[in-house]
Design a protein around this motif. Structure first.
Motif, PDB file in Angstrom:
ATOM      1  N   HIS A 191       0.853  -1.198   0.000  1.00 57.48           N
ATOM      2  CA  HIS A 191       0.000   0.000   0.000  1.00 57.48           C
ATOM      3  C   HIS A 191       0.884   1.241   0.000  1.00 57.48           C
ATOM      4  O   HIS A 191       2.090   1.149   0.233  1.00 57.48           O
ATOM      5  CB  HIS A 191      -0.899   0.013   1.248  1.00 57.48           C
ATOM      6  CG  HIS A 191      -0.117   0.163   2.524  1.00 57.48           C
ATOM      7  ND1 HIS A 191       0.590  -0.885   3.090  1.00 57.48           N
ATOM      8  CD2 HIS A 191       0.117   1.238   3.324  1.00 57.48           C
ATOM      9  CE1 HIS A 191       1.203  -0.455   4.178  1.00 57.48           C
ATOM     10  NE2 HIS A 191       0.939   0.829   4.338  1.00 57.48           N
ATOM     11  N   ASP A 220       0.821   5.117   2.032  1.00 62.35           N
ATOM     12  CA  ASP A 220       0.115   5.757   3.137  1.00 62.35           C
ATOM     13  C   ASP A 220      -0.724   6.904   2.573  1.00 62.35           C
ATOM     14  O   ASP A 220      -0.396   7.488   1.546  1.00 62.35           O
ATOM     15  CB  ASP A 220       1.090   6.218   4.218  1.00 62.35           C
ATOM     16  CG  ASP A 220       1.657   5.018   4.991  1.00 62.35           C
ATOM     17  OD1 ASP A 220       1.189   3.876   4.761  1.00 62.35           O
ATOM     18  OD2 ASP A 220       2.567   5.226   5.808  1.00 62.35           O
ATOM     19  N   HIS A 239       4.817   0.217   0.090  1.00 68.36           N
ATOM     20  CA  HIS A 239       5.554  -0.635   1.034  1.00 68.36           C
ATOM     21  C   HIS A 239       4.625  -1.710   1.554  1.00 68.36           C
ATOM     22  O   HIS A 239       3.404  -1.653   1.345  1.00 68.36           O
ATOM     23  CB  HIS A 239       6.147   0.214   2.168  1.00 68.36           C
ATOM     24  CG  HIS A 239       5.156   1.087   2.881  1.00 68.36           C
ATOM     25  ND1 HIS A 239       4.654   2.244   2.341  1.00 68.36           N
ATOM     26  CD2 HIS A 239       4.546   0.964   4.092  1.00 68.36           C
ATOM     27  CE1 HIS A 239       3.804   2.806   3.178  1.00 68.36           C
ATOM     28  NE2 HIS A 239       3.707   2.040   4.251  1.00 68.36           N
TER      29      HIS A 239
HETATM   30 FE   LIG Z   1       2.124   2.088   5.628  1.00 69.63          FE
END
Ligand SMILES: [Fe+2]
Ligand SMILES: O=C(O)CCC(=O)C(=O)O
Length: 307
Positions: A165, A167, A221
């Motif tokens: 994903h 952030d 990440h």
């Molecule tokens: Fe994350």
């Protein structure tokens, strides 16, 4: 930040005792019986304050609004959605020491964030106070302390502790003492982000990428299993503490442009973006079977959580 969207921060001045206190709180809280943990907040939804049980969140669904029906992550988490979360009825009864440590940690993270914003204003030739209007004036900026516990589990069906994903908002200040985090490089390969003593990992989120018109990267990440020494088929237990930061919900973020720049993104209200991303990540009963079925933790092989 340009190349990877992720940096290692040392010399931050956060006292070791503050970090260790928060880590101890995570260990204590996740060690409580499941029924007790479920008493804090909304355990079957990811997003609001308090506890989210294992099997509820699938972070990889944030990439495509849940269309891909990715499996649930092997994680349970606890969210402090404000500095004074413990005053709210949903968290009544939480150990006062956990609450006090969370507030101390929170204050230190705000200090680190101020430094990050200072560096950002220098990098992009902005007023020193550029970020104030987006974060402080309305006093409802999106700050969250999230404690994550990845239990030991059998490595049988390829599910990840935490899926790939980006952030959602601006900077994430992350603390983890065990390996498992991986960064996706621009060529699509993954590299380990190994823990560095006394350091935080800071990564840029989607709104940082938008704000900087793509100059700083929102880094994809994930967390991968790390087999234990005792049993290569069991992933070691792990904890992480994330401080997510973002502007006020109503703040409309548009690319910062310098002469000659063309905007690469449309503007978006921070709250709208957060809702789009987070709204897709709760796994519900009628999801595909893999969403609800998780490998069972093998207690005999589970490693004790140790910081
Ligand atoms: Fe994350
Ligand atoms: O556990 C980690 O190291 C990373 C967790 C993460 O990526 C997140 O909470 O957004």
């Amino acid at each position: 930040m340009r190349e990877d969207g992720m940096v290692c921060v040392t010399g931050h001045g956060v006292p070791s005792a503050t970090i260790e206190g928060m880590e101890a709180s995570a260990t204590d809280f996740f060690g409580l019986p499941e029924a007790t943990k479920r008493g804090f907040g909304t355990p079957d939804v990811y997003g609001p304050e308090g506890y989210t049980a294992r099997g509820v969140e699938s972070v990889a669904r944030s990439n495509d609004q849940g269309k891909s029906k990715e499996a649930a992550d092997v994680v349970e988490s606890f969210t402090f959605a404000s500095r004074t979360s413990c005053d709210r009825p949903a968290l009544a009864g939480l150990d006062p020491l956990v609450c006090a440590r969370a507030q101390t940690y929170w204050d230190e993270m705000i200090r680190v964030l101020d430094a990050l914003h200072g560096i950002t204003t220098l990098s992009f030739n902005l007023s020193r106070y550029f970020f104030e209007q987006f974060y402080r004036r309305a006093n409802d900026a999106s700050f969250v302390v999230r404690l994550a516990h990845y239990p030991a589990y059998n490595l049988t069906n390829g599910v990840l502790p935490y899926g790939r994903h980006t952030d959602y908002l601006t900077f994430t200040i992350l603390r983890a003492t065990q390996p498992g985090l991986q960064l996706e490089k621009r060529d699509g390969s993954f590299v380990d982000v190994l823990p560095v003593p006394d350091a935080f990992v800071v990564n840029a989120g989607d709104l940082t990428e938008l704000w900087t018109n793509g100059v700083w990267r929102s880094a994809p990440h994930r967390v991968v299993p790390v087999p234990t020494d005792a049993n290569p088929n069991v992933s070691a237990e792990r904890c992480a503490i994330a401080f997510f930061t973002g502007p006020s919900e109503a703040a409309v973020i548009t690319p910062i442009l310098h002469p000659g720049d063309e905007p690469k993104f449309d503007g978006v209200a921070a709250g709208d973006w957060l809702r789009i991303k987070i709204g897709a990540t709760t796994v519900v009963d009628d999801d595909t079977p893999d969403g609800g079925v998780l490998p069972v933790c093998d207690d005999d092989n589970a490693q004790r959580l140790s910081y």
